[in-house]
Design a protein around this motif. Structure first.
Motif, PDB file in Angstrom:
ATOM      1  N   PHE A 167       0.851  -1.188   0.000  1.00 59.63           N
ATOM      2  CA  PHE A 167       0.000   0.000   0.000  1.00 59.63           C
ATOM      3  C   PHE A 167       0.883   1.233   0.000  1.00 59.63           C
ATOM      4  CE2 PHE A 167      -2.658   3.281   1.906  1.00 59.63           C
ATOM      5  CZ  PHE A 167      -3.841   3.100   1.228  1.00 59.63           C
ATOM      6  N   MET A 168       0.674   2.081  -1.001  1.00 61.23           N
ATOM      7  CA  MET A 168       1.451   3.317  -1.018  1.00 61.23           C
ATOM      8  C   MET A 168       0.653   4.386  -0.293  1.00 61.23           C
ATOM      9  SD  MET A 168       3.047   5.540  -4.068  1.00 61.23           S
ATOM     10  CE  MET A 168       4.679   4.860  -4.019  1.00 61.23           C
ATOM     11  N   THR A 169       1.187   4.793   0.842  1.00 58.42           N
ATOM     12  CA  THR A 169       0.486   5.801   1.629  1.00 58.42           C
ATOM     13  C   THR A 169       0.725   7.185   1.054  1.00 58.42           C
ATOM     14  OG1 THR A 169       0.780   4.434   3.565  1.00 58.42           O
ATOM     15  CG2 THR A 169       0.213   6.721   3.950  1.00 58.42           C
ATOM     16  N   ASP A 170       1.983   7.471   0.769  1.00 60.85           N
ATOM     17  CA  ASP A 170       2.292   8.846   0.424  1.00 60.85           C
ATOM     18  C   ASP A 170       3.546   8.912  -0.424  1.00 60.85           C
ATOM     19  OD1 ASP A 170       1.878  11.531   0.444  1.00 60.85           O
ATOM     20  OD2 ASP A 170       3.004  11.893   2.274  1.00 60.85           O
TER      21      ASP A 170
ATOM     22  N   HIS B 264       6.236   6.712   1.403  1.00 57.08           N
ATOM     23  CA  HIS B 264       5.760   6.060   2.616  1.00 57.08           C
ATOM     24  C   HIS B 264       4.976   4.833   2.186  1.00 57.08           C
ATOM     25  CE1 HIS B 264       6.538   9.946   4.552  1.00 57.08           C
ATOM     26  NE2 HIS B 264       6.603   9.272   5.661  1.00 57.08           N
TER      27      HIS B 264
ATOM     28  N   HIS C  89       3.137   1.037   3.319  1.00 58.64           N
ATOM     29  CA  HIS C  89       2.420   0.496   4.472  1.00 58.64           C
ATOM     30  C   HIS C  89       2.153  -0.977   4.246  1.00 58.64           C
ATOM     31  CE1 HIS C  89      -1.009   1.397   7.549  1.00 58.64           C
ATOM     32  NE2 HIS C  89      -0.168   0.486   7.960  1.00 58.64           N
TER      33      HIS C  89
ATOM     34  N   MET D  55      -0.326  -3.316   5.553  1.00 60.95           N
ATOM     35  CA  MET D  55      -1.554  -3.243   6.349  1.00 60.95           C
ATOM     36  C   MET D  55      -1.773  -4.491   7.175  1.00 60.95           C
ATOM     37  SD  MET D  55      -4.402  -1.316   4.153  1.00 60.95           S
ATOM     38  CE  MET D  55      -4.334   0.446   3.909  1.00 60.95           C
TER      39      MET D  55
ATOM     40  N   ARG E 287       4.866   0.525   8.901  1.00 64.11           N
ATOM     41  CA  ARG E 287       5.177   1.449   7.807  1.00 64.11           C
ATOM     42  C   ARG E 287       6.670   1.497   7.563  1.00 64.11           C
ATOM     43  NH1 ARG E 287       0.668   4.970   7.163  1.00 64.11           N
ATOM     44  NH2 ARG E 287      -0.666   4.981   8.977  1.00 64.11           N
TER      45      ARG E 287
ATOM     46  N   ARG F 223       9.638   4.212   5.451  1.00 65.79           N
ATOM     47  CA  ARG F 223       9.849   5.428   4.666  1.00 65.79           C
ATOM     48  C   ARG F 223      11.117   5.237   3.849  1.00 65.79           C
ATOM     49  NH1 ARG F 223      10.787   9.767   8.551  1.00 65.79           N
ATOM     50  NH2 ARG F 223       8.542  10.008   8.739  1.00 65.79           N
TER      51      ARG F 223
END
Lengths: 413, 172
Positions: free
Chosen positions: B56-59, B78, B80, B82, B87, B89
Motif C-alpha cells: 500500500f502506497m500511503t504517500d 511512505h 504500508h 496493512m 510502515r 519510509r
C-alpha cells in the motif's frame, strides 16, 4: 439560416464520431464543488472520463513553509472543511509527536469527543447529499438541523463553526463551557431519533436501492492499489482504520466496531457511513462517560484542558496576558513565531472523514516547517473515478462522485 | 511472528546490501535511502516479498535541499504493510540538473497523481510515467514553485524585515 450554419465551427475530429463529449463541471450543480470532468458518452453510457483538478489550489504546503506552527492550523481547516476539527487535531498531534508531548487522559477524551462529532457531520453531509442526488431531498433537511447543533457545539468550544481552528498544541484553548456540555448531551439524546428516521427514509427504500446498488463499484484489490482509505476502502471490504491500527489520542480505550461492505458500490459506501455514524455516536457517549468518571475520581481534573508541559507552545489565557509579565512574554513570543521546534521528521496519520489524513513534517529546528506534506485522502482516491464510473450511466457517475465524498478543498489543498 | 523494523532492515540488507544507506528510526518509523537507479527494484522487492508485503502506497512527496550539492531533490515514499500494521519510509536523492526517478505507477495506481503532483511542484521527472503533466498548477507555468529558491514573500520588501525580530534577514 445558412449564414448561421456556416458560423458554427465544429472541431475536425468531432464530425465523424458517434459519441458525445460532455463537459461535466467545473461548476455543475450536481457535483457540489469545483470538479471538472470531460466525459465521453455514448447515449447515457459513460465511456471514459478525464478529470481536471486544481481549480481551488491555494498552495498550502508552500505557505506552511513560512508560517509558525500554530498558524498552519487554519490552513488545515480548509482541507476537508466538512470535518475541520479532525484536521486541526491531526496537525496538533503531529507537532506533539515531534515534541514528545504526552497529554492528560481528559484532554485526549475531549479531543476524541470533538473528532467523533466531526466525523458524524462529515458522514451526514455525504450521505444526505447522495440522497439529494438520487432525488430525495427530505432526508437532507432532517439531518442538517442536527449538523447545525454540532456546529453550535464547536462554537461553544472554540468560537467558530465551519473552519474551526479548534484546540492548540497540547490541548484546547479553554475548557468546555456549561453550554457546550449541555448541547453535547442534547445531541446525544436527540440525534438517534432523527438518524433512525433518516435511515427509514432511505436504507430500504426501493427507489434509492435501485439507484445505488451496483453503481460505481470498486473491488478491494483495486481500491488498495489506488490508495483508498477510510469509508470508501471499508465499503470495498478492507477493515483498515487508523483509529484501530495505530491508535492515537487514546482511541484504544474505546469500544467500537469497524463496519465494512463487500462490493464497494454507492450503496455499500452509504451503509458503511451510516453504521459509522452510529459507532461514532457510541464513542461520543463513551467519551462523555469517561470524562465524567475522571472528574468523579479526581475533581481537580475538571480544570485540565491542556498538557502543562506544553506551556511553551500553548497560548496563555487572555486575562493572564493582560495581568502577568510571563504570560505576556510567552504570548508575544508565540505570536511572533519565536518558539523553535526540535529538528526531526515525523509522519502522523489520523482517520479523517474521508480516510487516512497524514501529515509528513520535516522540521529543521526553526520556527516553521522545512517541508510539510499533507496526505490528502481525496486527492489520492479521486484518481480512480474514471475506472469507477466506466460503463455506467451518467446519473450513476453523479452519485458515485457524491458517495466518494470528494471535497474540493482537500482535493486541491 | 510479527514483523519488526529489525527484520525488515535485515531482509533489505540481505538483498540490497550496501546500496541502502542512511538508516534511521525516527519516532519508530524505519527510514532508509536508496539510489535513484534502484528505487523501483527496492519497491518491487518490498511489494513482492512474502514476508514484507508492503503493498500500500500511503504517500509520495518531494523535498528540496538546495545545500545538498549534486542531490538537491528528494523523493520520499511512505509504504504500508496493512496486514502487519507497519510502515516504512524510503528516500531517494537526485541532482536538480537531472532529476530522473523511475515511476512507481506500474506497482501502485495511487502513485500516478502523487507523482504528477511532485513533478508539478519540484520538477522531478518520473521516467516511464504514463501521463506526466502538471496537475494542480496551470499548464503554462514554467517553473517549479515548491523549490526553495522561490521565496514565499518578495525578498526585497523592507516593511516586513525579519531582522527586527532577531531572525537575521529574510528566510528563504
Amino acid at each position: 439560416m445558412s449564414e448561421q450554419n456556416q458560423n458554427i465551427q465544429l472541431a475536425e475530429e468531432s464530425l465523424g464520431k458517434q459519441t458525445t463529449t460532455l463537459n461535466l463541471g467545473p461548476t455543475h450543480p450536481a457535483t457540489h464543488g469545483i470538479f471538472e470532468n470531460i466525459l465521453e458518452i455514448d447515449g447515457e453510457r459513460v465511456l471514459s472520463a478525464k478529470q481536471t483538478v486544481g481549480y481551488i489550489h491555494r498552495a498550502f504546503e508552500k505557505i506552511a513553509e513560512r508560517r509558525p506552527y500554530y498558524q498552519v492550523t487554519p490552513l488545515t481547516d480548509r482541507l476537508n472543511y466538512c470535518s475541520a476539527p479532525i484536521n486541526n487535531m491531526g496537525w496538533h498531534m503531529t507537532i506533539e509527536k515531534l515534541l514528545g508531548l504526552k497529554l492528560p487522559k481528559r484532554v485526549e477524551y475531549m479531543r476524541v469527543l470533538v473528532m467523533e462529532l466531526a466525523r458524524i457531520t462529515d458522514h451526514l453531509i455525504c450521505n444526505s447529499v447522495v440522497a439529494v442526488d438520487t432525488g430525495a431531498l427530505t432526508g437532507f433537511t432532517y439531518v442538517f438541523q442536527w449538523r447545525e447543533l454540532v456546529y453550535e457545539i464547536y462554537e461553544e468550544i472554540c468560537g467558530s463553526r465551519l473552519t474551526t481552528n479548534i484546540g492548540r498544541v497540547g490541548g484546547f484553548e479553554r475548557n468546555f463551557s456549561e453550554a457546550a456540555w449541555r448541547k453535547i448531551n442534547e445531541f446525544i439524546e436527540g440525534f438517534p431519533k432523527v438518524m433512525n428516521e433518516f435511515e427509514t427514509l432511505l436504507t430500504r427504500n426501493r427507489i434509492f436501492m435501485d439507484r445505488c446498488i451496483g453503481a460505481g463499484p470498486i473491488s478491494a484489490e483495486r481500491a488498495l492499489n489506488y490508495g483508498f482509505t477510510g469509508p470508501n476502502l471499508r465499503a470495498a471490504g478492507v477493515d483498515y482504520d487508523v483509529r484501530v491500527s495505530e491508535p492515537y489520542s487514546s482511541y484504544e480505550d474505546f469500544d467500537f466496531k469497524i463496519p465494512t461492505g463487500t462490493t464497494g458500490d454507492v450503496y455499500d459506501r452509504y451503509l458503511v457511513r451510516n453504521l459509522e455514524i452510529w459507532e461514532s455516536l457510541s464513542i461520543v457517549k463513551q467519551a462523555v462517560a469517561k470524562i465524567a468518571q475522571i472528574e468523579k475520581e479526581d475533581p481537580s481534573q475538571k480544570d485540565v484542558f491542556y498538557a502543562k508541559e506544553s506551556d511553551k507552545y500553548h497560548l496563555p489565557a487572555k486575562q493572564d496576558v493582560y495581568t502577568k509579565m510571563e504570560a505576556l512574554i510567552y504570548h508575544f513570543k508565540m505570536v511572533m513565531g519565536e518558539i523553535d521546534v526540535l529538528p526531526g521528521e515525523v509522519y502522523h496519520a489520523v482517520e479523517g472523514g474521508n480516510g487516512e489524513l497524514g501529515f509528513y513534517l520535516i522540521s529543521d529546528g526553526g520556527r516553521c516547517a522545512y517541508r510539510l506534506h499533507f496526505r490528502r485522502p481525496c486527492f489520492i482516491y479521486y484518481q480512480a473515478f474514471p475506472e469507477i464510473i466506466k460503463d455506467g450511466l451518467l446519473s450513476d457517475a453523479i452519485i458515485a462522485l457524491s458517495s466518494l465524498n470528494v471535497i474540493a478543498g482537500e482535493l486541491d489543498a | 511472528m510479527a514483523l519488526t523494523n529489525e527484520i525488515i532492515k535485515n531482509r533489505l540488507n540481505e538483498k540490497f546490501g550496501e546500496q541502502l544507506t542512511e538508516w534511521e528510526e525516527q519516532y519508530g518509523l524505519l527510514t532508509c535511502t536508496m539510489p535513484a537507479a534502484a528505487n523501483l527494484k527496492v519497491l518491487q522487492f518490498l511489494y513482492d516479498d512474502e514476508q514484507l508485503r508492503f503493498r500500500f502506497m500511503t504517500d509520495l512527496a518531494g523535498v528540496h535541499y538546495p545545500d545538498r550539492k549534486g542531490e538537491e531533490l528528494c523523493v520520499v515514499y511512505h509504504l504500508h504493510n496493512m496486514a502487519d500494521g507497519i510502515r516504512i519510509r524510503l528516500k531517494t536523492y537526485v541532482p536538480v540538473a537531472k532529476p530522473d526517478v523511475f515511476t512507481a505507477t506500474q506497482l501502485f495506481a495511487a502513485a500516478n497523481w502523487m507523482e504528477r503532483e511532485t513533478y508539478d511542484f519540484y520538477g522531478i521527472n518520473f521516467v516511464g510515467h504514463p501521463d506526466l503533466r502538471r496537475i494542480l498548477n496551470v499548464d503554462e507555468m514554467d517553473y517549479f514553485p515548491m523549490r526553495k529558491e522561490y521565496a514565499l514573500e518578495d525578498p526585497t520588501r523592507t516593511d516586513k524585515d525579519d531582522e527586527m525580530f532577531g531572525r537575521g534577514g529574510t528566510i528563504v
